[in-house]
Design a protein around this motif. Structure first.
Motif, PDB file in Angstrom:
ATOM      1  N   ASN B  43      13.892 -37.282 -28.368  1.00 56.25           N
ATOM      2  CA  ASN B  43      13.976 -37.388 -26.919  1.00 56.25           C
ATOM      3  C   ASN B  43      14.664 -38.708 -26.554  1.00 56.25           C
ATOM      4  OD1 ASN B  43      13.503 -37.881 -24.216  1.00 56.25           O
ATOM      5  ND2 ASN B  43      11.418 -37.046 -24.259  1.00 56.25           N
ATOM      6  N   LYS B  45      15.255 -40.068 -23.761  1.00 54.71           N
ATOM      7  CA  LYS B  45      14.745 -40.839 -22.625  1.00 54.71           C
ATOM      8  C   LYS B  45      13.563 -41.700 -23.060  1.00 54.71           C
ATOM      9  CE  LYS B  45      16.100 -37.449 -19.184  1.00 54.71           C
ATOM     10  NZ  LYS B  45      15.649 -36.628 -18.067  1.00 54.71           N
ATOM     11  N   SER B  46      13.154 -41.513 -24.327  1.00 53.01           N
ATOM     12  CA  SER B  46      11.987 -42.245 -24.830  1.00 53.01           C
ATOM     13  C   SER B  46      12.413 -43.335 -25.799  1.00 53.01           C
ATOM     14  CB  SER B  46      11.030 -41.277 -25.522  1.00 53.01           C
ATOM     15  OG  SER B  46      10.136 -41.995 -26.350  1.00 53.01           O
ATOM     16  N   LEU B  47      12.197 -44.580 -25.386  1.00 54.70           N
ATOM     17  CA  LEU B  47      12.494 -45.737 -26.216  1.00 54.70           C
ATOM     18  C   LEU B  47      11.819 -45.612 -27.581  1.00 54.70           C
ATOM     19  CD1 LEU B  47      13.253 -48.748 -26.657  1.00 54.70           C
ATOM     20  CD2 LEU B  47      11.263 -49.344 -25.304  1.00 54.70           C
ATOM     21  N   ASN B  49      10.728 -42.950 -29.199  1.00 57.63           N
ATOM     22  CA  ASN B  49      11.308 -41.904 -30.029  1.00 57.63           C
ATOM     23  C   ASN B  49      12.620 -42.362 -30.659  1.00 57.63           C
ATOM     24  OD1 ASN B  49      10.097 -39.067 -30.185  1.00 57.63           O
ATOM     25  ND2 ASN B  49       9.607 -39.725 -28.113  1.00 57.63           N
TER      26      ASN B  49
END
Lengths: 580, 87
Positions: B43, B45-47, B49
């Protein structure tokens, strides 16, 4: 330890050993940072809306607290350190992390358990990678988890900022949020049970100039609050309940250290130049990529000798091309555009490395080693060259061949390197064009042949340790002959002078990477001969820069002329001591 | 759905700061943004991840955007990565 020879042997004195992580000596009273228990009983919630509210409020409070700490840290140590904590706000604001936690809460989990579940998942993921930087991020997530849990459970934060003057902090681990509370006027030393020289705790301790000893087994259990201790960050020692004599000795050491540090700090960020304006390169010697961090911290201008042997030791098979590439690239990236001189494998029968099949020999230092071994073990050598060449796309990398005795060895080494570079290019791999290949001058033969070698090598680096040993035919470890071992022997000085002159005449760089490069007696001679680069251990950088700045070329020439007319080492040594 | 193959060229790879720059930029879009690397999806948008993906300099990745503003999202992703992620 002059003046106090046997601290270790004094009865009743306990000394704890650890990793020296931040230089200096701190004398103070122990304050043990106990982690308050963050245990809770997970429960099922029915009013999920108010549980969600509780979680969001805790995150908000965490971000506010951390934001305030970021500001405090920015004031006390600078932007780089503050950035670590700033990252905590970004991490807890991750929409995926928050979204998943909120999903778990909506399913009836309590906020504590939902938070812990998700954080532990990322801690496990980060820890499982083979990347050092990613692994370090696990500590950040752990820090975030305890920070938010503390708020959820209403546990008071440990207030390091309240520590009284003269406090030695003792903790299992120093988390970035703890360090933010440190007032460097009150904290005189740091002792932790985990962490090495490159951990956050160590970097912060050095930025704050607080002496620190890390990785001390069971420190929190062995020490008790209020106890007086000496933290020796130079040696990695903690002395518990010292006696009067020890206190006096360490107090003196402490003031000497502080005075010298103050003086040397004036040379940070300055060019390395003599009093008459000649500019020199001042590099560091390193053994591991991480040491490059140290080189920069101590204001080294590059790396003059990267010993690659460490990569090959204490293992059962040789590191493959990729592992070597990653190591060399790491060093290059840390150094950015500063030069990095990588010495190819320098190994022989004196080192027990089973997988290399090196046989025990009568006389390993005169035997099958270094470039001789590498030219016969083509596959091993080529793997290393490929790795170095691939890494050369990431920095100013140069290659140095060890123990060269004949021009043939240099020619064969250069041929292999350019052939390998062509192969890589045809595979579409980026390599630096015309990588510089130099020779380590550490045998009498190479020094005597310097006029010829200088026409074919791109640079020289004089390794005084071996050059002295080989020239004097003496083993420094043998106490019956070690009196002969000195780089100030007239014969060794003649070889150094000739080597430097040949390099200068042929317009190539010439450095020195042996211990003598940092010797204040040797420095005026090197200035006079025309050396262009000094490579020393990182902690010596500022000291050497200071010594060089005291000499004019003219005065150095005078001294060198006198020295070169002297007949014995004793005479030379005594004379040089009077002029430095 | 739109996607593009890219090579990460910033020296640090997707570590803390570059990952944070990228994740927060992608967070502005309504579309989903995914990074395909080494056969796994992350993902974008997830730092956290992105950090967990452990993507180093020189790695080949595929950025996949899907949703109403997918073209704009992909355009910015490409611009950021090709521009070295602010390093």
């Amino acid at each position: 330890m002059p003046g106090f020879p046997s601290a270790r042997l004094v009865r009743g004195i306990i000394m704890l050993k650890g990793t020296p992580a931040s230089d200096g000596i701190g004398i103070g009273r122990v304050m043990i940072i106990e982690e308050h228990s963050l245990e809770y009983t997970p429960k099922t919630v029915t009013d999920t809306d108010s549980e969600l509210e509780r979680f969001r409020a805790a995150v908000k409070e965490f971000c506010e607290n951390t934001g305030a700490q970021v500001e405090a840290l920015r004031q006390s140590t600078g932007d780089k350190e503050a950035e670590i904590l700033q990252g905590h706000i970004q991490m807890i604001s991750d929409p995926y992390l928050c979204g998943e936690i909120e999903k778990l809460i909506s399913d009836g989990r309590c906020a504590e358990s939902a938070l812990e579940h998700m954080c532990d998942m990322f801690i496990a993921m980060f820890s499982a990678t083979d990347d050092e930087l990613t692994k370090q991020r696990a500590a950040d997530v752990r820090d975030i988890k305890s920070g938010v849990l503390r708020i959820l459970l209403g546990v008071k934060e440990i207030k390091i900022s309240d520590a009284p003057k003269g406090t030695v902090l003792v903790a299992k681990e120093l988390t970035p949020s703890m360090t933010a509370g440190i007032n460097k006027d009150n904290i005189v030393g740091i002792v932790t049970e985990t962490g090495g020289r490159t951990s956050h705790s160590a970097i912060l301790a050095r930025a704050l100039e607080i002496p620190a000893v890390l990785s001390v087994d069971g420190a929190a259990a062995k020490l008790s609050s209020g106890e007086q201790v000496i933290v020796d960050g130079n040696e990695g020692e903690v002395i518990v309940s010292p006696e009067e004599a020890q206190l006096a000795h360490y107090n003196e050491k402490r003031s000497e250290f502080l005075q010298e540090r103050r003086e040397l700090e004036n040379y940070r960020g300055k060019k390395t130049a003599s009093a008459s304006g000649e500019v020199y390169e001042l590099f560091c010697n390193i053994g591991k990529p991480d040491d490059a961090v140290k080189a920069i911290e101590f204001d080294g201008e590059g790396v003059g000798l990267y010993r690659t042997e460490f990569l090959f030791m204490d293992r059962t098979s040789a590191p493959d091309e990729n592992e070597q590439f990653e190591a060399y690239k790491k060093a290059a990236l840390i150094l950015k555009d500063r030069p990095l001189i990588i010495r190819t494998l320098d190994i022989g029968g004196d080192k027990a490395i089973e997988y290399l099949g090196l046989e025990k020999e009568e006389n390993p230092f005169m035997g099958f080693r270094a470039i001789r071994f590498c030219l016969k073990n083509r596959e091993l050598f080529k793997t290393q060259i490929r790795a170095i060449l691939r890494a050369s796309a990431f920095g100013d990398i140069r290659i140095m061949l060890p123990l060269v005795t004949t021009v043939d060895e240099l020619r064969e080494g250069k041929r292999l390197i350019s052939q390998t570079a062509e192969e890589l290019k045809s595979e579409g791999v980026a390599v630096k064009e015309n990588i510089k290949v130099g020779v380590m001058i550490e045998t009498a033969s190479a020094a005597v042949m310097a006029d010829v070698l200088a026409k074919e090598a791109d640079f020289f680096s004089i390794g005084t340790n071996d050059l002295t040993g080989y020239t004097m035919a003496c083993d420094r470890g043998n106490s019956d002959v070690s009196y002969l071992y000195s780089a100030l022997q007239p014969s060794v000085l003649r070889l150094i002078k000739y080597t430097v002159e040949c390099a200068v005449r042929n317009g190539i760089d010439v450095g020195m990477c042996g211990e003598a490069a940092a010797d204040s007696r040797m420095i005026p001679l090197l200035i006079s001969f025309g050396l262009t680069e000094f490579s020393v251990s990182a902690p010596s950088v500022l000291k050497v820069r200071k010594t060089i700045s005291k000499w004019t070329k003219e005065k150095a020439d005078e001294v060198a002329e006198k020295v070169m007319s002297m007949a014995t080492e004793k005479e030379i040594d005594e004379y040089l001591k009077t002029v430095i | 759905m739109v996607s593009q193959q890219l090579t990460l060229t910033n020296p640090q790879g997707f570590h803390m700061r570059p990952a944070s720059v990228f994740a927060s930029a992608m967070g502005k879009y309504k579309s989903s943004v995914t990074i395909k690397f080494n056969g796994s999806d992350y993902n974008a948008k997830s730092l956290l991840n992105i950090i967990a993906a452990c993507i180093k300099c020189g790695s080949e990745i595929e950025v996949i955007c899907s949703g109403e503003d997918e073209n704009e999202a992909l355009a910015e992703a490409v611009e950021l990565i090709e521009g070295g992620l602010g390093e």
